[in-house]
Design a protein around this motif. Structure first.
Motif, PDB file in Angstrom:
ATOM      1  N   LYS A  33      -2.641   5.750  -0.010  1.00 14.95           N
ATOM      2  CA  LYS A  33      -3.590   4.810   0.431  1.00 14.95           C
ATOM      3  C   LYS A  33      -3.567   4.693   1.963  1.00 14.95           C
ATOM      4  O   LYS A  33      -4.768   4.575   2.634  1.00 14.95           O
ATOM      5  CB  LYS A  33      -3.494   3.093   0.237  1.00 14.95           C
ATOM      6  N   LEU A  34      -3.168   4.812   2.603  1.00 19.72           N
ATOM      7  CA  LEU A  34      -2.783   5.167   3.809  1.00 19.72           C
ATOM      8  C   LEU A  34      -3.150   6.387   4.884  1.00 19.72           C
ATOM      9  O   LEU A  34      -4.372   6.300   5.649  1.00 19.72           O
ATOM     10  CB  LEU A  34      -0.946   4.960   4.428  1.00 19.72           C
TER      11      LEU A  34
ATOM     12  N   MET B   1       0.972  -1.172   0.194  1.00 23.60           N
ATOM     13  CA  MET B   1       0.009   0.070   0.056  1.00 23.60           C
ATOM     14  C   MET B   1       0.944   1.719  -0.374  1.00 23.60           C
ATOM     15  O   MET B   1       1.968   1.266   0.757  1.00 23.60           O
ATOM     16  CB  MET B   1      -0.782  -0.293   1.308  1.00 23.60           C
ATOM     17  N   TYR B   2       0.121   2.638  -0.836  1.00 25.35           N
ATOM     18  CA  TYR B   2       0.842   3.149  -0.924  1.00 25.35           C
ATOM     19  C   TYR B   2       0.933   4.430   0.309  1.00 25.35           C
ATOM     20  O   TYR B   2      -0.333   4.536   0.480  1.00 25.35           O
ATOM     21  CB  TYR B   2       0.791   4.037  -2.577  1.00 25.35           C
ATOM     22  N   GLU B   3       1.631   5.327   0.666  1.00 25.88           N
ATOM     23  CA  GLU B   3       1.349   6.905   0.795  1.00 25.88           C
ATOM     24  C   GLU B   3      -0.457   7.784   1.285  1.00 25.88           C
ATOM     25  O   GLU B   3      -0.662   7.625   1.916  1.00 25.88           O
ATOM     26  CB  GLU B   3       2.215   7.489   1.317  1.00 25.88           C
TER      27      GLU B   3
ATOM     28  N   GLN C 139       1.769  -2.857   6.698  1.00 25.91           N
ATOM     29  CA  GLN C 139       1.291  -3.299   4.884  1.00 25.91           C
ATOM     30  C   GLN C 139       1.689  -2.480   4.131  1.00 25.91           C
ATOM     31  O   GLN C 139       2.074  -2.040   2.589  1.00 25.91           O
ATOM     32  CB  GLN C 139      -0.280  -3.762   4.513  1.00 25.91           C
ATOM     33  N   SER C 140       2.100  -1.129   4.291  1.00 30.18           N
ATOM     34  CA  SER C 140       2.196   0.406   3.877  1.00 30.18           C
ATOM     35  C   SER C 140       4.021   0.097   2.894  1.00 30.18           C
ATOM     36  O   SER C 140       4.789  -0.137   4.321  1.00 30.18           O
ATOM     37  CB  SER C 140       2.187   1.325   4.283  1.00 30.18           C
ATOM     38  N   GLN C 141       3.857   1.264   1.747  1.00 28.15           N
ATOM     39  CA  GLN C 141       5.188   1.319   1.810  1.00 28.15           C
ATOM     40  C   GLN C 141       5.265   2.485   1.271  1.00 28.15           C
ATOM     41  O   GLN C 141       5.260   3.200   0.174  1.00 28.15           O
ATOM     42  CB  GLN C 141       5.655   0.498   0.242  1.00 28.15           C
ATOM     43  N   VAL C 142       5.490   3.376   2.579  1.00 26.38           N
ATOM     44  CA  VAL C 142       5.557   4.670   2.943  1.00 26.38           C
ATOM     45  C   VAL C 142       7.029   5.046   2.123  1.00 26.38           C
ATOM     46  O   VAL C 142       7.958   4.705   2.870  1.00 26.38           O
ATOM     47  CB  VAL C 142       4.960   5.369   4.017  1.00 26.38           C
TER      48      VAL C 142
ATOM     49  N   ARG D 273       3.696   7.554   7.887  1.00 27.74           N
ATOM     50  CA  ARG D 273       3.869   7.063   9.021  1.00 27.74           C
ATOM     51  C   ARG D 273       3.586   7.552  10.694  1.00 27.74           C
ATOM     52  O   ARG D 273       2.579   7.080  11.219  1.00 27.74           O
ATOM     53  CB  ARG D 273       5.560   6.393   8.533  1.00 27.74           C
TER      54      ARG D 273
ATOM     55  N   GLU E  76      -2.410  -1.798   8.545  1.00 29.37           N
ATOM     56  CA  GLU E  76      -2.215  -0.611   7.343  1.00 29.37           C
ATOM     57  C   GLU E  76      -1.205  -0.422   7.324  1.00 29.37           C
ATOM     58  O   GLU E  76      -0.379   0.138   6.415  1.00 29.37           O
ATOM     59  CB  GLU E  76      -3.212   0.430   7.519  1.00 29.37           C
TER      60      GLU E  76
END
Length: 141
Positions: free
Chosen positions: A5-6, A1-3, A111-114, A120, A108
């Motif tokens: 979506k977060l 998940m990208y930022e 699973q995120s790739q921020v 974050r 979330e």
């Protein structure tokens, strides 16, 4: 998940908490609990505001939690307080709501790739705010 979506999840989670507190406050008879809930709601509103500002900077559309979600919250509060609106029961309901929020937000975050650490940090701030509220509500059980 990208930022993006977060950020949307942070915004939705905080707004769900705000609406839930709005819904439960009329049922609260203990002024200390009301004050604690209003304080928690103000912190959630600040987090939602920050998320909204970050979303605007990224030119993201704001989405609403939806009528069905709000109806579910409203119905749940009404049914849960129909037979028991004691301070202890209200505190228990709030603790359960915050626990659900923590669980969802933690998932979330994991699973995120921020890329932006501010996103974050805001998610973690939301989780910590909910944890502190749980600790506060425990004294009313």
């Amino acid at each position: 998940m990208y930022e993006e979506k977060l950020l949307e999840e942070i915004f939705q989670n905080a707004n769900t908490g705000i609406y839930s507190i709005d819904t439960i406050l009329p049922k609260v008879e203990n002024s200390s609990v009301s004050a604690e809930l209003l304080s928690h709601q103000a912190k959630l509103a600040e987090i939602a505001r920050t998320a909204r500002q970050m979303m605007a900077q990224k030119e993201m559309d704001l989405t609403d939690t939806g009528v069905l979600s709000r109806m579910g919250i409203w119905t749940g509060v009404q049914l849960n307080t129909l037979q028991d609106s004691s301070t202890s029961h209200i505190a228990d309901m709030v603790i359960k709501g915050d626990t659900m929020g923590i669980t969802k937000m933690t998932r979330e975050l994991n699973q995120s790739q921020v890329i932006d650490p501010r996103v974050r940090d805001l998610g973690e701030e939301l989780v910590n705010t909910q944890r502190r509220n749980i600790e506060t509500m425990k004294k009313y059980l």
